[in-house]
Scaffold this motif. Sequence first.
Motif, PDB file in Angstrom:
ATOM      1  N   ASN A 111      -0.605  18.739  -6.746  1.00  0.00           N
ATOM      2  CA  ASN A 111      -1.832  19.949  -7.116  1.00  0.00           C
ATOM      3  C   ASN A 111      -2.816  19.377  -7.574  1.00  0.00           C
ATOM      4  O   ASN A 111      -3.726  19.854  -6.477  1.00  0.00           O
ATOM      5  CB  ASN A 111      -0.779  20.040  -8.457  1.00  0.00           C
ATOM      6  N   ASN A 112      -3.397  18.510  -7.982  1.00  0.00           N
ATOM      7  CA  ASN A 112      -4.233  17.284  -7.569  1.00  0.00           C
ATOM      8  C   ASN A 112      -5.410  17.317  -6.203  1.00  0.00           C
ATOM      9  O   ASN A 112      -6.198  17.660  -6.180  1.00  0.00           O
ATOM     10  CB  ASN A 112      -4.174  16.152  -8.314  1.00  0.00           C
ATOM     11  N   MET A 113      -4.680  16.751  -5.242  1.00  0.00           N
ATOM     12  CA  MET A 113      -4.352  16.033  -4.373  1.00  0.00           C
ATOM     13  C   MET A 113      -5.041  17.892  -3.090  1.00  0.00           C
ATOM     14  O   MET A 113      -5.744  17.149  -2.463  1.00  0.00           O
ATOM     15  CB  MET A 113      -3.856  15.214  -3.397  1.00  0.00           C
ATOM     16  N   ARG A 114      -4.179  18.679  -3.650  1.00  0.00           N
ATOM     17  CA  ARG A 114      -4.070  19.274  -2.572  1.00  0.00           C
ATOM     18  C   ARG A 114      -6.074  20.502  -3.015  1.00  0.00           C
ATOM     19  O   ARG A 114      -6.807  20.767  -2.294  1.00  0.00           O
ATOM     20  CB  ARG A 114      -3.135  20.776  -2.968  1.00  0.00           C
ATOM     21  N   GLN A 115      -5.876  20.132  -4.369  1.00  0.00           N
ATOM     22  CA  GLN A 115      -7.469  20.912  -4.898  1.00  0.00           C
ATOM     23  C   GLN A 115      -8.335  19.980  -4.324  1.00  0.00           C
ATOM     24  O   GLN A 115      -9.486  20.802  -3.716  1.00  0.00           O
ATOM     25  CB  GLN A 115      -7.114  21.280  -6.423  1.00  0.00           C
ATOM     26  N   ASP A 129       2.725  14.838   2.783  1.00  0.00           N
ATOM     27  CA  ASP A 129       3.202  15.824   2.657  1.00  0.00           C
ATOM     28  C   ASP A 129       1.902  16.691   3.185  1.00  0.00           C
ATOM     29  O   ASP A 129       1.745  18.051   3.285  1.00  0.00           O
ATOM     30  CB  ASP A 129       3.504  16.046   1.907  1.00  0.00           C
ATOM     31  N   LEU A 130       0.714  16.853   2.498  1.00  0.00           N
ATOM     32  CA  LEU A 130      -0.411  17.037   2.406  1.00  0.00           C
ATOM     33  C   LEU A 130      -0.726  17.140   3.636  1.00  0.00           C
ATOM     34  O   LEU A 130      -2.518  18.198   3.990  1.00  0.00           O
ATOM     35  CB  LEU A 130      -1.796  16.814   1.179  1.00  0.00           C
ATOM     36  N   GLY A 131      -0.894  16.111   5.089  1.00  0.00           N
ATOM     37  CA  GLY A 131      -1.372  15.708   5.436  1.00  0.00           C
ATOM     38  C   GLY A 131      -2.875  15.402   6.042  1.00  0.00           C
ATOM     39  O   GLY A 131      -3.563  15.669   7.222  1.00  0.00           O
ATOM     40  N   ILE A 132      -3.118  15.438   5.077  1.00  0.00           N
ATOM     41  CA  ILE A 132      -4.583  14.223   4.724  1.00  0.00           C
ATOM     42  C   ILE A 132      -4.631  12.819   4.920  1.00  0.00           C
ATOM     43  O   ILE A 132      -3.369  12.036   4.502  1.00  0.00           O
ATOM     44  CB  ILE A 132      -4.832  14.675   3.231  1.00  0.00           C
ATOM     45  N   GLU A 146       1.376   2.660 -11.513  1.00  0.00           N
ATOM     46  CA  GLU A 146       2.152   2.029 -10.733  1.00  0.00           C
ATOM     47  C   GLU A 146       2.647   3.010  -9.514  1.00  0.00           C
ATOM     48  O   GLU A 146       4.096   2.459  -8.646  1.00  0.00           O
ATOM     49  CB  GLU A 146       4.086   2.012 -11.861  1.00  0.00           C
ATOM     50  N   ASP A 147       2.230   4.204  -9.604  1.00  0.00           N
ATOM     51  CA  ASP A 147       2.949   5.148  -8.086  1.00  0.00           C
ATOM     52  C   ASP A 147       2.307   5.262  -7.047  1.00  0.00           C
ATOM     53  O   ASP A 147       2.090   6.751  -7.038  1.00  0.00           O
ATOM     54  CB  ASP A 147       2.584   6.323  -9.130  1.00  0.00           C
ATOM     55  N   ILE A 148       1.764   3.808  -6.843  1.00  0.00           N
ATOM     56  CA  ILE A 148       1.349   4.509  -4.774  1.00  0.00           C
ATOM     57  C   ILE A 148       1.815   4.971  -4.186  1.00  0.00           C
ATOM     58  O   ILE A 148       1.990   5.473  -2.959  1.00  0.00           O
ATOM     59  CB  ILE A 148       0.409   3.313  -4.721  1.00  0.00           C
ATOM     60  N   GLU A 149       3.107   4.736  -4.144  1.00  0.00           N
ATOM     61  CA  GLU A 149       4.522   5.376  -3.197  1.00  0.00           C
ATOM     62  C   GLU A 149       4.485   7.135  -3.227  1.00  0.00           C
ATOM     63  O   GLU A 149       4.407   7.561  -2.185  1.00  0.00           O
ATOM     64  CB  GLU A 149       5.495   4.831  -3.307  1.00  0.00           C
ATOM     65  N   ILE A 150       4.220   7.886  -4.225  1.00  0.00           N
ATOM     66  CA  ILE A 150       4.157   8.533  -4.274  1.00  0.00           C
ATOM     67  C   ILE A 150       2.640   9.360  -4.372  1.00  0.00           C
ATOM     68  O   ILE A 150       3.178  10.419  -3.062  1.00  0.00           O
ATOM     69  CB  ILE A 150       4.876   9.611  -6.062  1.00  0.00           C
ATOM     70  N   VAL A 151       1.594   8.751  -4.798  1.00  0.00           N
ATOM     71  CA  VAL A 151       0.909   9.316  -3.558  1.00  0.00           C
ATOM     72  C   VAL A 151       0.690   8.826  -2.368  1.00  0.00           C
ATOM     73  O   VAL A 151       0.243   9.793  -1.887  1.00  0.00           O
ATOM     74  CB  VAL A 151      -0.533   7.876  -3.585  1.00  0.00           C
ATOM     75  N   GLN A 152       1.353   8.010  -1.447  1.00  0.00           N
ATOM     76  CA  GLN A 152       1.890   7.770   0.077  1.00  0.00           C
ATOM     77  C   GLN A 152       2.653   8.951   0.128  1.00  0.00           C
ATOM     78  O   GLN A 152       1.807   9.647   1.359  1.00  0.00           O
ATOM     79  CB  GLN A 152       1.494   6.496   0.251  1.00  0.00           C
ATOM     80  N   GLU A 153       3.363   9.481  -0.584  1.00  0.00           N
ATOM     81  CA  GLU A 153       4.346  10.403   0.163  1.00  0.00           C
ATOM     82  C   GLU A 153       3.336  12.189   0.037  1.00  0.00           C
ATOM     83  O   GLU A 153       3.708  13.043   1.026  1.00  0.00           O
ATOM     84  CB  GLU A 153       5.070  10.832  -1.422  1.00  0.00           C
ATOM     85  N   VAL A 154       2.798  11.950  -1.354  1.00  0.00           N
ATOM     86  CA  VAL A 154       1.489  13.309  -0.992  1.00  0.00           C
ATOM     87  C   VAL A 154       0.749  13.535   0.337  1.00  0.00           C
ATOM     88  O   VAL A 154       0.952  14.479   0.271  1.00  0.00           O
ATOM     89  CB  VAL A 154       1.437  13.351  -2.611  1.00  0.00           C
ATOM     90  N   LYS A 155       0.262  12.132   0.115  1.00  0.00           N
ATOM     91  CA  LYS A 155      -0.511  12.264   1.281  1.00  0.00           C
ATOM     92  C   LYS A 155       0.057  12.480   2.783  1.00  0.00           C
ATOM     93  O   LYS A 155      -0.739  13.500   3.281  1.00  0.00           O
ATOM     94  CB  LYS A 155      -1.262  10.457   1.258  1.00  0.00           C
ATOM     95  N   SER A 203       6.222  28.968  -0.853  1.00  0.00           N
ATOM     96  CA  SER A 203       4.712  29.005  -0.380  1.00  0.00           C
ATOM     97  C   SER A 203       3.408  28.366  -0.307  1.00  0.00           C
ATOM     98  O   SER A 203       1.873  28.511   0.273  1.00  0.00           O
ATOM     99  CB  SER A 203       4.145  30.597  -0.718  1.00  0.00           C
ATOM    100  N   GLU A 204       3.898  27.713  -1.290  1.00  0.00           N
ATOM    101  CA  GLU A 204       2.621  26.181  -1.523  1.00  0.00           C
ATOM    102  C   GLU A 204       3.092  25.753  -0.922  1.00  0.00           C
ATOM    103  O   GLU A 204       2.488  24.398  -1.426  1.00  0.00           O
ATOM    104  CB  GLU A 204       2.944  26.167  -3.203  1.00  0.00           C
ATOM    105  N   GLY A 205       3.685  25.506  -0.309  1.00  0.00           N
ATOM    106  CA  GLY A 205       3.994  24.458   0.749  1.00  0.00           C
ATOM    107  C   GLY A 205       4.963  23.234  -0.202  1.00  0.00           C
ATOM    108  O   GLY A 205       5.298  22.018   0.676  1.00  0.00           O
TER     109      GLY A 205
END
Length: 599
Positions: A194-198, A596-599, A585-594, A150-152
Motif C-alpha cells: 500500500n505504502n510503496m504503491r502510493q 510485485d509492483l514492478g518498481i 528486519e523486513d528487507i525481504e518483504i520489501v524486495q518481494e513487494v518491489k 483489482s488492486e493488483g
Amino acid sequence: MQLEKEDQARFKRLGVNSYLDLALLIPYDYENLLLDGTLHVGVAQLVDVTVNSVVRTPSSIKINLYSHNFSHSLEAVFFKPKPYMQRQFLVGERYYLYGVINCSGGHCTISQPKKVTNIAGVTPKYKTPLRNDTMSRLMQKHLTHENLASEGLNEKIIKKILEVHFPKETIAIKPKTSFLPQYLETFKYLELYNNMRQLSQKRRYFPCKEKLTNTYEEWSKSLPFTLTNEQLAAIKDIQSDFAKERATKRLVVGDVGSGKTMVILASVMMARPHRAVLMAPTTLLANQLYEEALKYLPSVKTALVTNKTAKIDLQAYDFIIGTHALLYRELPDVTLVMIDEQHRFGTAQRNMLDKLVSSSDTRAHFLQFSATPIPRTQAMIQTAHIDVSLITSTPFIKDITTKVIHKEDFSSLLEHIKDEIKQDHQVLLVYPLVEESEAFLYQSISEARAFWEKRFDNVYVTHGKDKEKEKVLLDFRDKGDILIATTVVEVGISLPKLSSVIIVGAERLGLSTLHQLRGRVSRTGLKGYCHLFTYQEKSERLDQFCKTKSGFDIAELDLKFRKSGDLLKGINQSGSEYKWVDLSEDIEIVQEVKRDLGI
Ligand code: ADP
Ligand code: MG
C-alpha cells in the motif's frame, strides 16, 4: 473505486482511500457465535441454555441455567441490571447467550453475558469510528475477492486477507500485539504494498531536456586516486539514468567522507557539453566545492554564486556552484541540477531550483546528495518514488578509536588533548548547551570555556546561532587548537587537522548525530579519536556505537534501540509509519513487494 454517496462518507470517516486501506483495518478481536461442544474456560463463547431458576434483586440478577451444548449447569450473573432485564429470562425458556465462562470447583459462571438472537458464525470486531455492524456490512460489500484483485494483489495474499476479515473459525489474536505469524507476514506485505504503491503513484516522469551521453572514464584517469567501487557504481547508475529519455531523479546517500564530490564532478563530466548547476547549503561548502571543481575539472569553466560574489554573466560558464543565492539569480539554460547535502534544505527550496531551470514540458536531470545514511530497508522503500544509490564505504578506512569516558578519565583526557595539539592536530569539544541551565547535569559552553581558555592557547568558540560561525570555523581551521561548539554547528568544511572530538553528555544524543560528529575527524587519514563523555555508568547503546563504523549500520542500530525503547512505551508510539512492518528486519518483504509492483 466507485462508491455510493453513503459509503463514500463512511470511507472518509475511516480515512480509507482504497480497498488496500480497508483491508488494513483489521479486527482487534472476534466474536465467536458458533455453538461448540467444548467448554473453553476464560474465553468468550456461545452457549445454548434453558433457565432453571432466577434470583432477582435491584443490584443483580443470578440465573441458574442448563447448558445444552456441554450438558452442564451454569450460573449467569448480571450486576446492575437495566429495568427491562428484570422482565427477561423466564424459567423454562431457552436462549442463546454469549460471554466469558469461568469455572471453579465444578461451578461455572458466565458473567454479564449478551443475549444473542442471530447465530452468525464468527464475527470480527473492529475499532473504528463506525458501529461494528455497519463496519461488518461495509466489509462484506467492499472487501471482495474481485475488489482486492483489482488492486493488483496476488491470490495468496487475497486468500489470507479474506480469512482474517471473514473467518470460518476464530483466529487467535492477542489483543494489541499481533496475529498468528501466518497472518503477520500477510499484513506486513499489505502495508508495504500500500505504502510503496502510493509512493510510486506520486512519482512523475518527465521527458528530459537532453540525453547526456558523455563519458567519465577519461576524466577519472586524470585523478590522483582511483575511484572506489561504490563511487563507480553510483556514477554508473547516473550514467544509465542520463542515457534515458526521461529526466533523472536520483538520490545518492553516503557517509561523510565517502567521496560524494567525485560523483558530482563525474556527473558534470557526463553532462558535457551541457551546463550543470550545483547548490550547497552554506557559503563555506559552496566555496570548498568550487575549489575542488577548479582542481579536478580544469577543463570546465566554473562559476561561484553566493551572497558575497559579484553578479556575473553566468551564460559564459559550464558549471555553476552556489548557495541558495542561486534561487534569486537569473540562471541560463541548465541540463543538470544537483543539490549537495540535500537534507539541509527544505523540500520547497530543492524543488524551486529544479523548477527554475525547467520548462513546462521538459525537465533537467536532477541529482541529490545526502550525508545522512538511512537503513537499507528504508532506502529500498524510497526507491518507489526516487532512485537511490548508496555509498556505504569510504575511500580510505578511517582509523578512529571511539570510547566512552567518565569523570575519572578526565586527567588522561587532558593529556590526550595536549598530546594531539603538540602534534599540530586539532580538537573539537561538543557541549550540549550554550548557556548554563540549573536543571542540567552537564556544563554549558559559557561555563566551560574559561577552563579551556585558561589552559590552552588558540581556543575558538561558536554555536548554532552565532552569526560569525563561518568566520570562526575558517579561523579555527587555519590557526586553532581547540574548537568549542554545540552539536548544531554543522561543520560542512573539511578540517584536515582535526583528529579528536570529545562529546559531552553523549548519551543524550541519537546515534546518527554522534556518528555525524565522529565523521568530522580523521577526514584526511589522520589517526582519529572520538570520546563520549557521560555520567551514565553503563550504556549498551554507546558501547555498540563504539564498535560500529558504517553510517548505514549505525542507522540500523538506531532503529533497533528505538524499537526496544518502544516496547516499553507500547506499540504505535514508535513514530514509525508502519504498524506491522519492522524496518530493521523486513528487507525481504520489501524486495518481494518491489518485484510485485514492478518498481
Ligand atoms: P563527502 O562529500 O562524501 O563527505 P568528499 O567528496 O568530500 O566526501 O571526500 C572526502 C575526501 O576523500 C576528499 O578529500 C576527497 O578528495 C577524498 N576522496 C574522494 N574519493 C577518493 C578516492 N577514491 N580515493 C581517495 N580519496 C578520495
Ligand atoms: Mg560532500
